[in-house]
Scaffold this active site. Structure first.
Site, PDB file in Angstrom:
ATOM      1  N   TRP A   1      38.005  34.753 -37.165  1.00  0.00           N
ATOM      2  CA  TRP A   1      37.871  35.246 -35.785  1.00  0.00           C
ATOM      3  C   TRP A   1      38.268  34.159 -34.794  1.00  0.00           C
ATOM      4  O   TRP A   1      38.544  34.428 -33.629  1.00  0.00           O
ATOM      5  CB  TRP A   1      36.434  35.719 -35.500  1.00  0.00           C
ATOM      6  CG  TRP A   1      35.401  34.634 -35.365  1.00  0.00           C
ATOM      7  CD1 TRP A   1      35.108  33.681 -36.299  1.00  0.00           C
ATOM      8  CD2 TRP A   1      34.549  34.366 -34.245  1.00  0.00           C
ATOM      9  NE1 TRP A   1      34.114  32.846 -35.836  1.00  0.00           N
ATOM     10  CE2 TRP A   1      33.739  33.248 -34.573  1.00  0.00           C
ATOM     11  CE3 TRP A   1      34.370  34.968 -33.001  1.00  0.00           C
ATOM     12  CZ2 TRP A   1      32.779  32.714 -33.699  1.00  0.00           C
ATOM     13  CZ3 TRP A   1      33.401  34.428 -32.133  1.00  0.00           C
ATOM     14  CH2 TRP A   1      32.628  33.320 -32.492  1.00  0.00           C
ATOM     15  N   ASP A   2      38.347  32.925 -35.262  1.00  0.00           N
ATOM     16  CA  ASP A   2      38.745  31.796 -34.422  1.00  0.00           C
ATOM     17  C   ASP A   2      40.043  32.100 -33.667  1.00  0.00           C
ATOM     18  O   ASP A   2      40.216  31.700 -32.519  1.00  0.00           O
ATOM     19  CB  ASP A   2      39.010  30.546 -35.273  1.00  0.00           C
ATOM     20  CG  ASP A   2      37.850  30.148 -36.158  1.00  0.00           C
ATOM     21  OD1 ASP A   2      37.080  31.031 -36.552  1.00  0.00           O
ATOM     22  OD2 ASP A   2      37.729  28.954 -36.484  1.00  0.00           O
TER      23      ASP A   2
ATOM     24  N   LYS B   1      23.485  26.645 -34.550  1.00  0.00           N
ATOM     25  CA  LYS B   1      24.683  25.949 -35.011  1.00  0.00           C
ATOM     26  C   LYS B   1      25.759  25.899 -33.920  1.00  0.00           C
ATOM     27  O   LYS B   1      26.408  24.893 -33.707  1.00  0.00           O
ATOM     28  CB  LYS B   1      25.245  26.681 -36.240  1.00  0.00           C
ATOM     29  CG  LYS B   1      26.496  26.059 -36.811  1.00  0.00           C
ATOM     30  CD  LYS B   1      27.010  26.856 -38.000  1.00  0.00           C
ATOM     31  CE  LYS B   1      28.279  26.241 -38.580  1.00  0.00           C
ATOM     32  NZ  LYS B   1      28.897  27.082 -39.607  1.00  0.00           N
ATOM     33  N   GLN B   2      25.965  27.030 -33.255  1.00  0.00           N
ATOM     34  CA  GLN B   2      27.045  27.105 -32.268  1.00  0.00           C
ATOM     35  C   GLN B   2      26.713  28.178 -31.244  1.00  0.00           C
ATOM     36  O   GLN B   2      25.840  29.012 -31.480  1.00  0.00           O
ATOM     37  CB  GLN B   2      28.354  27.433 -32.963  1.00  0.00           C
ATOM     38  CG  GLN B   2      28.435  28.833 -33.538  1.00  0.00           C
ATOM     39  CD  GLN B   2      29.504  28.969 -34.603  1.00  0.00           C
ATOM     40  OE1 GLN B   2      29.271  28.688 -35.767  1.00  0.00           O
ATOM     41  NE2 GLN B   2      30.684  29.408 -34.204  1.00  0.00           N
TER      42      GLN B   2
ATOM     43  N   GLU C   1      25.412  30.699 -37.429  1.00  0.00           N
ATOM     44  CA  GLU C   1      25.213  30.954 -38.860  1.00  0.00           C
ATOM     45  C   GLU C   1      23.939  30.303 -39.407  1.00  0.00           C
ATOM     46  O   GLU C   1      23.676  30.360 -40.605  1.00  0.00           O
ATOM     47  CB  GLU C   1      26.444  30.482 -39.644  1.00  0.00           C
ATOM     48  CG  GLU C   1      27.668  31.328 -39.332  1.00  0.00           C
ATOM     49  CD  GLU C   1      28.964  30.807 -39.950  1.00  0.00           C
ATOM     50  OE1 GLU C   1      28.969  29.643 -40.414  1.00  0.00           O
ATOM     51  OE2 GLU C   1      29.952  31.552 -39.966  1.00  0.00           O
TER      52      GLU C   1
HETATM   53  C1  BGC Z   1      31.888  28.620 -37.945  1.00  0.00           C
HETATM   54  C2  BGC Z   1      32.612  29.940 -37.813  1.00  0.00           C
HETATM   55  C3  BGC Z   1      34.098  29.686 -37.914  1.00  0.00           C
HETATM   56  C4  BGC Z   1      34.438  28.903 -39.174  1.00  0.00           C
HETATM   57  C5  BGC Z   1      35.895  28.514 -39.229  1.00  0.00           C
HETATM   58  C6  BGC Z   1      32.285  27.934 -39.237  1.00  0.00           C
HETATM   59  O1  BGC Z   1      31.660  26.702 -39.343  1.00  0.00           O
HETATM   60  O2  BGC Z   1      30.492  28.822 -37.947  1.00  0.00           O
HETATM   61  O3  BGC Z   1      32.311  30.522 -36.567  1.00  0.00           O
HETATM   62  O4  BGC Z   1      34.773  30.899 -37.915  1.00  0.00           O
HETATM   63  O5  BGC Z   1      33.687  27.714 -39.200  1.00  0.00           O
HETATM   64  O6  BGC Z   1      36.248  27.714 -38.136  1.00  0.00           O
END
Ligand code: BGC
Length: 767
Positions: free
Chosen positions: A357-358, A601-602, A488
Site C-alpha cells: 500500500w506504500d 508503530k506508525q 501493526e
Molecule cells: C509497515 C507497513 C508497510 C511495510 C512496507 C511495515 O513495517 O508497518 O505499513 O507497508 O512495512 O514498507
C-alpha cells in the site's frame, strides 16, 4: 543511530573504510535505473561482512510459504524479488595474492555516491599482507538512458612493486536469495559461453521460468593504452569469466572497462535473448564508457531539473532530500506499467521487492508532482490490471459477488503475505488503493479515468467493505471487527478508526463516482454495470444504509478519535518512559508485550487525519496529534513523515523539522538500525511530501493549488518544483517571503495563505 557519512549537498560520502558498517553502506550507496539495481558491493573479492545483491525489476520467485501453523487462506507462496547475477565482479590478484579489503591495511578509502550525475565511486590504497601497495579507483553506474546496461571502470596502480596483476572479470549467476525460505537456489543455469573479452551467462528461475541473460565485454588499458591480450576462459554452470595476467612495474596503472547487458525474459523472447544481449551490448560498447557516463549525467540533470528540492543553510537536510529523490528515481521511473515500487527497491530483499500500500499511500503524490502525468496513471493502471486477482483474493477468504481485496504484498496481483494478522486483517490497504484514484483525479483533473478504469475498482472495493462490516444488534450500528490498522503493534482489534473511516469514505466516493459516470459517460456506465453485475438499486442503497449507521470510535471527553474500541483500556504510557536501550522495541520486547502495550508503530489515527484533513478543524487535529504523537514509536519508516506534515500544519515547526530529519536521514544515519537490509525506498516519498505538503503546505482543493508555507529556523530558504495540470511551478520560501515562479506558458490560479492569486505565464508572484 550511526553518523559516519559526511554531509555534502550532492554526494553521499564515506571517508575511511567502516568495515563494521559495510552492509549499511552497501544499501545506502546502491545504484539503480528503474530496470535493475545493485547494492554497493565491491567489484573485487571481499571476505568481510557483505550482503551481495543484484536485482532486476519484475522478476520474482514464488517461494513456498513457510509457517509453523498453516491457516486456511494463507497464500501458497511468498513472491521474492530475485537476487540475480552478480555482474559487477572483477577478481584481482597481485602476484597470486587476492586483493581482499578484509585482509589488507586500507588507507584513504573514499566511497562516493554522486547523485547529481548518477554514479558510484570508490578509491583507496591497500597494503597487502605481502607488503605490496596498490591504489584502486572504481566507478560504476546503471545507465538510465540504456536501462539494460551497467558499466564499470576499475583501475589499479602498482605503488611499490613490479610484478603480475591478474584481472578476472566475471558474471556469476550462482546466487542465492538471503531470504530464501528453504535454503533453495532459485536459478538454474541454461547457458554459459566465454570468449577472449566477452562472455555470457543465462539463468532461468525454477517455477516462474524467468530468464536473465547477462553478457559482458571488457577492455584493458595500461597507462591509458589499450592492450591486446589473450585470456583464459572460465566456464562453469551459472558462471563465466575471462582471466588475464599483466606485467606491471612500479607506477603502472591497469584499467579495465567492463560493460554488461542484463536482459530479462520480461522484455525479450527467450529464443532471442542471447542474440539481443549481444546487440544491446554492441550498441553500448560503440558509445563507450565515457559517452555513456556523459549521457547518464545529462539524463540525471534533466531529472533534477524537474524534481530537485533545494535547502539553503542546512547541508544535512539538503543532502538527505536529494538522497531520497535520487533513490526514488533509481527505483521507479514510471515508464513500464508492469512495474511498481518495492519498499526496498533494488537495495535489499526484505519485503520481497513487492508492491505494498506504500505505493498508493506514499509514492503516488511524489510521482504525480515531479513526473509526467502518465507515470501516476501507470501506477493506477497497475492495480486496475490486478483487479481480477483482487476479486479472487477476496473469494479465497469467503467474500463474494465481485468483492475485491487487494493484496498486502504482491508481484502479480496475487496475495503473497502470510502472517494472518496482516494478510487477513490489514485490509485498510484496499482503502489506499481507492483513495489513490481520488487523489490522482483531484491532482491531475483526469476525470475520464473514473469511467475508463477507476469505477470498476471502486465498485469491487466497496463490495468488499459492505461485506466486511456487520450490523451489531447491541449497538444498533454497523461495526468492523478483527482488523489490524496501519499500527501493526495491535492485531485483531475491533473498530479501528482509520480502517472504518477510509472504508466509509470509499463507499461515499463510489456512490459519487457512480453518479458522475452515469451522468457523463452513460454508455460506459451501462457497460461497467453489465460487466460487474452491479445492482444499482440494491447495492447503492445498502451502501448508503451502512454509511448512515457506521460506528466510528471516539472519546468525546478527550476529544479524540479512538484507534480502536479498547485503546483507552490499555495502560497509558509515553514513549519517553521506555528505556532507550529497549528501542526499537521490536528488537527487544516479546511480541506479546508489544501487542498489549499502548505503543504505536506508525501513524494510524493520524494517518486518517492526514488523508481527510479538510474534514477536521484545527483543534481536533491538534488534540489527536497531541494525544497520539507521544505514544508513537515510529518503528515503521512510514511514520515520521506523516507526523512532520501534521506538525507543520499545526505550526509546531521545530517538531516538524525533527520528524523531517528523521524521515529524510533514516537510512543515511541508520535511525531504525535496519538499513543493512536495504533502504526504505517508499518512505522516501514521504520525505518529499514532508517538504512539499508539510513545510510548503501544498494542498489541492476545488481544482486549484493552495500553499501555506512555513520554514524551519535551521534553514535559510528552500525551494521545490511541481507539475500541476500542465503547469510547472517553482516555489521558493525564505524567512521574509514566498516567491512562486510560473514556468508554464499559461496563467495559473492559486491560493497563497488563503488568498486568491493569479500568476501570469512565465511570471513570478512574491508575497
Ligand atoms: C509497515 C507497513 C508497510 C511495510 C512496507 C511495515 O513495517 O508497518 O505499513 O507497508 O512495512 O514498507
Amino acid at each position: 543511530m550511526k553518523e559516519y557519512l559526511k554531509h555534502d549537498a550532492w554526494n553521499i560520502i564515506e571517508e575511511g573504510f567502516h568495515a563494521s558498517n559495510n552492509e549499511i553502506s552497501e544499501s545506502v550507496f546502491s545504484i539503480g535505473n528503474g530496470r535493475m539495481g545493485h547494492r554497493a558491493n565491491f567489484e573485487e573479492y571481499y571476505s568481510g561482512s557483505t550482503f551481495q545483491g543484484s536485482y532486476i525489476a519484475g522478476l520474482y520467485y514464488p517461494d513456498k510459504t513457510r509457517v509453523g501453523w498453516w491457516k486456511n487462506g494463507y497464500p501458497e507462496y511468498f513472491a521474492k524479488v530475485l537476487n540475480s547475477t552478480n555482474w559487477i565482479g572483477i577478481d584481482v590478484k597481485i602476484d597470486g595474492e587476492t586483493l581482499d579489503l578484509a585482509l589488507c591495511e586500507v588507507n584513504d578509502f573514499v566511497r562516493t555516491l554522486n547523485m547529481k550525475e548518477g554514479y558510484l565511486d570508490r578509491s583507496f590504497e591497500a597494503t597487502l599482507v605481502s607488503g605490496k601497495i596498490v591504489k584502486i579507483h572504481a566507478r560504476r553506474f546503471c545507465s538510465i538512458v540504456d536501462d539494460e546496461i551497467g558499466a564499470i571502470r576499475y583501475s589499479i596502480t602498482a605503488l611499490n612493486f613490479s610484478g603480475t596483476i591478474s584481472l578476472t572479470p566475471y558474471l556469476d549467476a550462482d546466487i542465492i536469495n538471503k531470504d530464501t525460505n528453504y535454503d533453495e537456489k532459485f536459478w538454474i543455469g541454461i547457458h554459459s559461453e566465454a570468449k577472449r573479452t566477452k562472455a555470457s551467462v543465462i539463468a532461468e528461475t525454477k517455477k516462474t521460468k524467468f530468464q536473465l541473460c547477462s553478457t559482458m565485454k571488457f577492455k584493458i588499458f595500461k597507462n591509458e593504452e589499450e592492450l591486446d591480450f589473450e585470456s583464459q576462459k572460465i566456464k562453469k554452470e551459472k558462471y563465466v569469466a575471462c582471466s588475464a595476467d599483466f606485467h606491471v612495474v612500479d607506477g603502472d596503472t591497469l584499467k579495465i572497462e567492463k560493460i554488461v547487458a542484463n536482459l530479462s525474459s520480461l522484455n525479450h523472447p527467450t529464443e532471442e535473448i542471447l542474440d539481443n544481449s549481444y546487440e544491446v551490448l554492441k550498441k553500448a560498447c560503440t558509445k563507450g564508457f565515457d559517452q555513456m557516463l556523459q549521457e547518464q549525467s545529462d539524463a540525471w540533470a534533466a531529472k533534477w531539473k524537474e524534481s530537485d528540492i533545494t535547502i539553503e543553510g542546512d547541508v544535512s537536510a539538503q543532502q538527505a532530500i536529494r538522497f531520497n529523490i535520487f533513490q526514488l528515481y533509481q527505483t521507479y521511473t514510471g515508464e513500464d506499467e508492469r512495474l511498481n515500487i518495492g519498499p526496498k527497491g533494488f537495495t535489499g530483499e526484505k519485503y520481497g521487492g513487492s508492491t505494498y500500500w506504500d505505493t498508493e499511500a506514499y509514492c503516488l503524490p511524489f510521482y504525480m508532482a515531479t513526473a509526467n502525468e502518465k507515470v501516476g496513471r501507470n501506477l493506477l493502471v497497475y492495480r486496475y490490471k490486478h483487479l481480477q486477482k483482487a476479486i479472487e483474493n477476496a473469494a479465497k477468504l469467503g467474500f463474494k459477488d465481485g468483492a475485491a481485496l487487494y493484496p498486502m504484498v504482491t508481484m502479480n496481483g496475487e496475495e503473497c503475505h502470510n502472517e494472518w494478522e496482516i494478510t487477513f486483517e490489514e485490509i485498510h490497504r484496499n482503502g489506499a488503493i481507492a483513495f489513490a484514484i481520488y487523489d490522482y483525479i483531484r491532482y491531475t483533473g483526469d476525470q475520464d479515468y473514473l469511467a475508463e478504469h477507476g469505477l470498476e475498482v471502486l465498485i469491487a472495493i466497496s463490495r468488499f467493505w459492505a461485506q466486511r462490516v456487520h450490523f451489531s444488534e447491541q449497538r444498533g450500528m454497523y461495526v468492523m471487527h478483527g482488523v489490524t490498522g496501519p499500527n501493526e503493534y495491535e492485531n485483531n482489534i475491533n473498530n479501528n478508526w482509520y480502517t472504518s473511516t477510509i472504508a466509509m469514505w470509499c463507499l461515499k466516493y463510489t456512490i459519487e463516482s457512480l453518479e458522475f459516470v452515469q451522468n457523463n459517460h452513460p454508455e460506459r456506465f451501462t457497460a461497467i454495470s453489465e460487466k460487474t453485475k452491479f445492482y444499482e438499486y440494491t447495492e447503492r442503497n445498502e451502501w448508503k444504509k451502512i454509511l448512515d449507521n457506521m460506528y466510528l470510535p471516539e472519546d468525546k471527553e478527550l476529544g479524540i478519535f479512538l484507534q480502536q474500541d479498547g485503546y483507552l483500556d490499555k495502560e497509558q504510557k509515553m514513549v519517553t518512559e521506555i528505556d532507550p536501550s529497549e528501542v526499537p522495541v521490536w528488537q527487544h520486547w516479546s511480541w506479546d508485550r508489544i501487542l498489549r502495550s499502548c505503543f504505536i508503530k506508525q501513524a494510524d489515527v493520524l494517518q486518517g487525519i492526514y488523508l481527510f484533513e479538510e474534514r477536521f478543524d484545527e483543534d481536533t487535529i491538534r488534540r489527536n496529534f497531541d494525544f497520539y504523537e507521544p505514544r508513537t514509536l515510529h518503528e515503521s519508516s512510514l511514520s515520521p513523515c506523516i507526523h512532520s506534515i501534521l506538525a507543520a500544519k499545526l505550526g509546531k515547526i521545530d517538531q516538524a523539522y525533527k520528524f523531517y530529519l528523521r524521515t529524510a536521514r533514516l537510512d543515511l544515519d541508520d535511525y531504525n538500525n535496519d538499513t543493512e537490509d536495504g533502504c526504505h525506498i517508499t518512505s522516501m516519498a514521504g520525505t518529499w511530501t514532508s517538504i512539499v505538503k508539510g513545510f510548503g503546505g501544498m494542498r489541492v482543493y476545488d481544482d486549484i493549488l493552495h500553499f501555506n508555507p512555513v520554514i524551519p529556523k535551521e534553514w535559510e530558504a528552500y525551494s521545490f518544483k511541481i507539475r500541476f495540470r500542465g503547469a510547472i511551478l517553482k516555489i521558493k520560501v525564505d524567512h521574509a517571503k514566498v516567491v512562486v515562479l510560473n514556468e508554464s506558458n499559461h496563467d495559473i490560479q492559486i491560493k497563497m495563505h488563503g488568498k486568491d492569486q493569479t500568476i501570469l505565464a512565465k511570471a513570478e508572484l512574491a508575497v
